[in-house]
Design a protein around this motif. Structure first.
Motif, PDB file in Angstrom:
ATOM      1  N   GLU A 100       0.807  -1.143   0.126  1.00 19.96           N
ATOM      2  CA  GLU A 100      -0.108  -0.058  -0.012  1.00 19.96           C
ATOM      3  C   GLU A 100       0.898   1.319  -0.041  1.00 19.96           C
ATOM      4  O   GLU A 100       0.570   2.309  -0.525  1.00 19.96           O
ATOM      5  N   ARG A 105      -0.051   9.833  -2.435  1.00 21.39           N
ATOM      6  CA  ARG A 105      -0.674  11.124  -2.714  1.00 21.39           C
ATOM      7  C   ARG A 105       0.255  12.068  -3.179  1.00 21.39           C
ATOM      8  O   ARG A 105       1.399  12.439  -2.189  1.00 21.39           O
ATOM      9  N   LEU A 111      -2.859  11.000  -7.346  1.00 20.38           N
ATOM     10  CA  LEU A 111      -1.910   9.883  -6.884  1.00 20.38           C
ATOM     11  C   LEU A 111      -0.867   9.308  -7.715  1.00 20.38           C
ATOM     12  O   LEU A 111      -1.214   9.473  -8.914  1.00 20.38           O
ATOM     13  N   ASP A 138     -10.153   2.437  -3.090  1.00 17.62           N
ATOM     14  CA  ASP A 138     -10.370   2.858  -1.705  1.00 17.62           C
ATOM     15  C   ASP A 138      -9.902   1.669  -0.824  1.00 17.62           C
ATOM     16  O   ASP A 138      -9.549   1.894   0.387  1.00 17.62           O
ATOM     17  N   ARG A 141      -6.165   2.299   0.331  1.00 16.54           N
ATOM     18  CA  ARG A 141      -5.729   3.699   0.800  1.00 16.54           C
ATOM     19  C   ARG A 141      -6.195   3.727   2.220  1.00 16.54           C
ATOM     20  O   ARG A 141      -6.973   3.173   2.536  1.00 16.54           O
TER      21      ARG A 141
END
Length: 141
Positions: A100, A105, A111, A138, A141
Motif C-alpha cells: 500500500e 498522494r 496519486l 479505496d 488507501r
C-alpha cells in the motif's frame, strides 16, 4: 540538444527537466548539461518562444514516461501484493502492487502508483474515476 547561453557559450548534449512534472507543468524548466548541472532556468514555460518550446516539449515527451490511469478494472486480491488490471491513456495493462505504501498522494486528489518494476503511474484526480475504480482503489488507501 545544443543550447547557446546569453554569453555565447555553446552547451552540447543538454536536456530539459521540469521542476514540477506532475503538479505544475509550466512552473519552471531547467536546461541541464550532461553532468546534471543547470545551465539555464526558465521560471515560466509560457514565456519560452514557440519554436524553442516545440523542441523542449519533444525532448520532455521522450524522457517523461508516466501513463495516466483512467480506470481500474480488476484487482486479484485486496491484500498486497496484488495484480491490477488497469486502463491507461496508453492502453490496457497489468501491474503488480507490492504494498500500500506504493500508492502516494502527490497533491489534492492526485496519486502516484509505483508498480513492482518501478514504473510510475499517475491518477490525476481520484475523485474523477468511475465508481468501480474508486471502490477498488479505496481498499488500498
Amino acid at each position: 540538444m545544443v543550447f547557446e547561453d546569453a554569453q555565447g557559450n555553446i552547451h552540447v548534449g543538454v536536456h530539459p527537466v521540469r521542476a514540477f512534472p506532475i503538479t505544475a507543468l509550466n512552473d519552471g524548466i531547467g536546461i541541464m548539461n550532461q553532468s546534471g548541472k543547470e545551465v539555464f532556468w526558465y521560471p515560466d514555460a509560457s514565456n519560452i518562444p514557440a519554436a524553442e518550446m516545440k523542441l523542449i516539449q519533444e525532448e520532455l515527451e521522450a524522457r517523461e514516461f508516466m501513463p495516466v490511469i483512467e480506470k481500474i478494472t480488476k484487482v486479484s486480491t485486496f491484500a498486497t501484493p496484488s495484480i491490477w488490471d488497469i486502463e491507461t491513456d496508453r492502453g490496457p495493462t497489468r501491474i503488480r502492487l507490492k504494498g500500500e505504501e506504493d500508492i502516494r498522494r502527490i497533491a489534492g486528489n492526485t496519486l502516484l502508483i509505483a508498480d513492482s518494476n518501478g514504473l510510475q503511474f499517475l491518477i490525476k484526480d481520484a475523485t474523477q474515476l468511475d465508481k468501480v475504480s474508486k471502490k477498488l482503489l479505496d481498499r488500498f488507501r
